[in-house]
Every structure is written in structure tokens, then in C-alpha cells.
Design an enzyme around this catalytic site. Sequence first.
Site, PDB file in Angstrom:
ATOM      1  N   ASP A  47     -24.111   2.431 -18.029  1.00  0.00           N
ATOM      2  CA  ASP A  47     -23.555   2.403 -19.382  1.00  0.00           C
ATOM      3  C   ASP A  47     -22.051   2.155 -19.331  1.00  0.00           C
ATOM      4  O   ASP A  47     -21.295   2.949 -18.782  1.00  0.00           O
ATOM      5  CB  ASP A  47     -23.841   3.745 -20.061  1.00  0.00           C
ATOM      6  CG  ASP A  47     -23.288   3.814 -21.476  1.00  0.00           C
ATOM      7  OD1 ASP A  47     -24.004   3.426 -22.407  1.00  0.00           O
ATOM      8  OD2 ASP A  47     -22.124   4.241 -21.645  1.00  0.00           O
ATOM      9  N   TYR A  52     -13.805   0.983 -22.032  1.00  0.00           N
ATOM     10  CA  TYR A  52     -13.707   1.608 -20.706  1.00  0.00           C
ATOM     11  C   TYR A  52     -12.916   0.727 -19.732  1.00  0.00           C
ATOM     12  O   TYR A  52     -12.517   1.183 -18.667  1.00  0.00           O
ATOM     13  CB  TYR A  52     -15.094   1.875 -20.093  1.00  0.00           C
ATOM     14  CG  TYR A  52     -16.007   2.786 -20.870  1.00  0.00           C
ATOM     15  CD1 TYR A  52     -15.561   3.505 -21.986  1.00  0.00           C
ATOM     16  CD2 TYR A  52     -17.337   2.933 -20.490  1.00  0.00           C
ATOM     17  CE1 TYR A  52     -16.429   4.328 -22.691  1.00  0.00           C
ATOM     18  CE2 TYR A  52     -18.203   3.758 -21.192  1.00  0.00           C
ATOM     19  CZ  TYR A  52     -17.749   4.451 -22.291  1.00  0.00           C
ATOM     20  OH  TYR A  52     -18.614   5.264 -22.984  1.00  0.00           O
ATOM     21  N   LYS A  81     -20.604  -1.856 -25.074  1.00  0.00           N
ATOM     22  CA  LYS A  81     -20.309  -1.548 -26.476  1.00  0.00           C
ATOM     23  C   LYS A  81     -19.114  -2.341 -26.997  1.00  0.00           C
ATOM     24  O   LYS A  81     -18.138  -2.564 -26.265  1.00  0.00           O
ATOM     25  CB  LYS A  81     -20.014  -0.046 -26.643  1.00  0.00           C
ATOM     26  CG  LYS A  81     -21.053   0.849 -25.991  1.00  0.00           C
ATOM     27  CD  LYS A  81     -20.716   2.322 -26.090  1.00  0.00           C
ATOM     28  CE  LYS A  81     -21.523   3.128 -25.102  1.00  0.00           C
ATOM     29  NZ  LYS A  81     -20.938   3.139 -23.754  1.00  0.00           N
ATOM     30  N   HIS A 113     -19.602   0.631 -30.966  1.00  0.00           N
ATOM     31  CA  HIS A 113     -19.157   1.876 -30.337  1.00  0.00           C
ATOM     32  C   HIS A 113     -18.779   2.968 -31.341  1.00  0.00           C
ATOM     33  O   HIS A 113     -18.959   4.157 -31.072  1.00  0.00           O
ATOM     34  CB  HIS A 113     -17.948   1.571 -29.440  1.00  0.00           C
ATOM     35  CG  HIS A 113     -17.747   2.566 -28.336  1.00  0.00           C
ATOM     36  ND1 HIS A 113     -17.102   2.258 -27.173  1.00  0.00           N
ATOM     37  CD2 HIS A 113     -18.111   3.864 -28.209  1.00  0.00           C
ATOM     38  CE1 HIS A 113     -17.077   3.330 -26.373  1.00  0.00           C
ATOM     39  NE2 HIS A 113     -17.680   4.307 -26.986  1.00  0.00           N
TER      40      HIS A 113
END
Length: 287
Positions: A47, A52, A81, A113
Site C-alpha cells: 500500500d 508518501y 492513492k 486519499h
Amino acid sequence: MSSTPSVLLNTGLPMPLLGLGTYKLVGHEEVYGAVDAALVAGYRAFDSAAVYRNEAELGRALKELLPKHGLTREDVFITSKLGPKDQGEKAMEGALHSLSQLDLGYIDLYLIHWPGTQGLGVTDQRNPGNRAQSWATLEELHAQGKLKAIGVSNYTPAHMRELMQSCKVPPALLQVEFHPKLCQTELRKVCKEYGVCFQAYSSLGKGELLTDPVVLEVAKNCDRTPGQVLLRWAVQQDVPVLPKSSNPDRIQDNARLFDFTLSDADMDRLSALDCGQNYCWDSSEVA
């Protein structure tokens, strides 16, 4: 994807109940090490997210490691996302950027997200329109086969109902914070009603729940770690989990969820901790 049990999404696609969360994994070395340890431990789902900033590293690590483990692209399930900065008219650009960063041909599951938009206040009335525009973009890329399934993250029951009224393709999944102190009863009911898979993040409550007296007692009684107990509490309810770690031993530990069962009494004791406690984000104010 047979290393761990899976759930069936409403697209007909199986998704492993266990995935590696990659939030805060940065740089090639750290991502490569975590992915390698995870593949050894039987993880087949990973994920990521635009925010990120590790999509490129994750894609590169998988391309290097899958052959080493005798696996192919089809053996793993990749989630990413759309970042809040790309919500609305920039959604196509954002999603295509995720696809090119990962560079794995397609993304198994792509989520919005956050229900809000970066730079807009939570009560800004443009938020619903931006969400709808992002969803229409995801639907388009889903139709092209670039996103095998599409879904949302951090949506409230109201956001979910709004989406269900306007979408052409229903969301396959909702990913939210979920643990014994945040049982999300209403959201789970809404997901069940609409046939949407409910997935947990932050199962350990940012580590806070690892020292909870009830969790410790249950763990002691079944000779398991507190982390395993918290993750098992979710998967025993058919809720997929995404424990995150860069430590190979912990990655291995977190995967040992399918060789024990919590008693009904222990499940009830853990669920009785519910007090609506958010350790992460609270999206309930977003218009």
C-alpha cells in the site's frame, strides 16, 4: 496471491487480507529491504500513496525482487492513492503520475486519499465538486484498465452516501482508521449496505494500543504479541489490514495472523474498548 487469505472485491478481484503499509518508508534501501522481508514473510499486497513519495521506489523494488522470489506482477496487489493537492481538475495528472512512478503497467487499487482538497478549508463548498471530478477521472482510468479497482480513503458515512448517489462505478473499497478504540460501526454498516470492502489502517493506533491493559492481557492469554492480537481482531472480522514496518522481524511477526483465533469473549473485550478515539486524521468536518 495465495500466501495469505484474501477478500473478494465487488469487481471480482481478490485482494489479500494482509498488506504492507509503506507510509514513512523512504529511499531505495529502506523500501527494498522492507519489500524483500515482506515477500519472504508471505505478503502479496503493498500500500503506497502519492503523498508518501515512495511510489517510484516501491515499483523499482518490486521489479527487482519479484523474479528473485519466483513471482510475477500478477502475483502482487498494489494500492496507491491520489494526493489532496490533485483533487478535482488535476486528478488525471495525479493518477497518471502515480502510474508512471510505479511503472508496473497498472495499479490494482487506486483511492482518493482524502475527501478534502489541499489549499481549501474543510468547510469549503468546492470540496464536493472536486471529489466528484476526481471520481469521474478514476472511473475513466478504470474503464481503460489502468486502475483495476477504484475506491476512497478517510470518507465519512455522508461522503460515502454522496458518492453512491452520483457514481457510475461504485467504490470497491473504503480505507480508514480502524482498531478496538475506533470500531467505525456506522461506516461498516454503510459499506456492507453498498457492497464496499472496508479496510483498516493504523490497526495499532500509532503504537498506543500496544500497551493497553486489555490488549496486553489478551495477548498474554493466547501467547501472542499485542500487535498480532490487534491485527487478528480485524482480520477475524474479514477486515483487511496494512501493518507498516521496516524491521524484518516485525514484518514477519505481523504476518503470523492466520494460525490462531481469538475467542468470542476476547473479541468482545477488545471491541468494548470502542470510544471513538482517532489517532490519525479526522475527516468528519470536511464538507
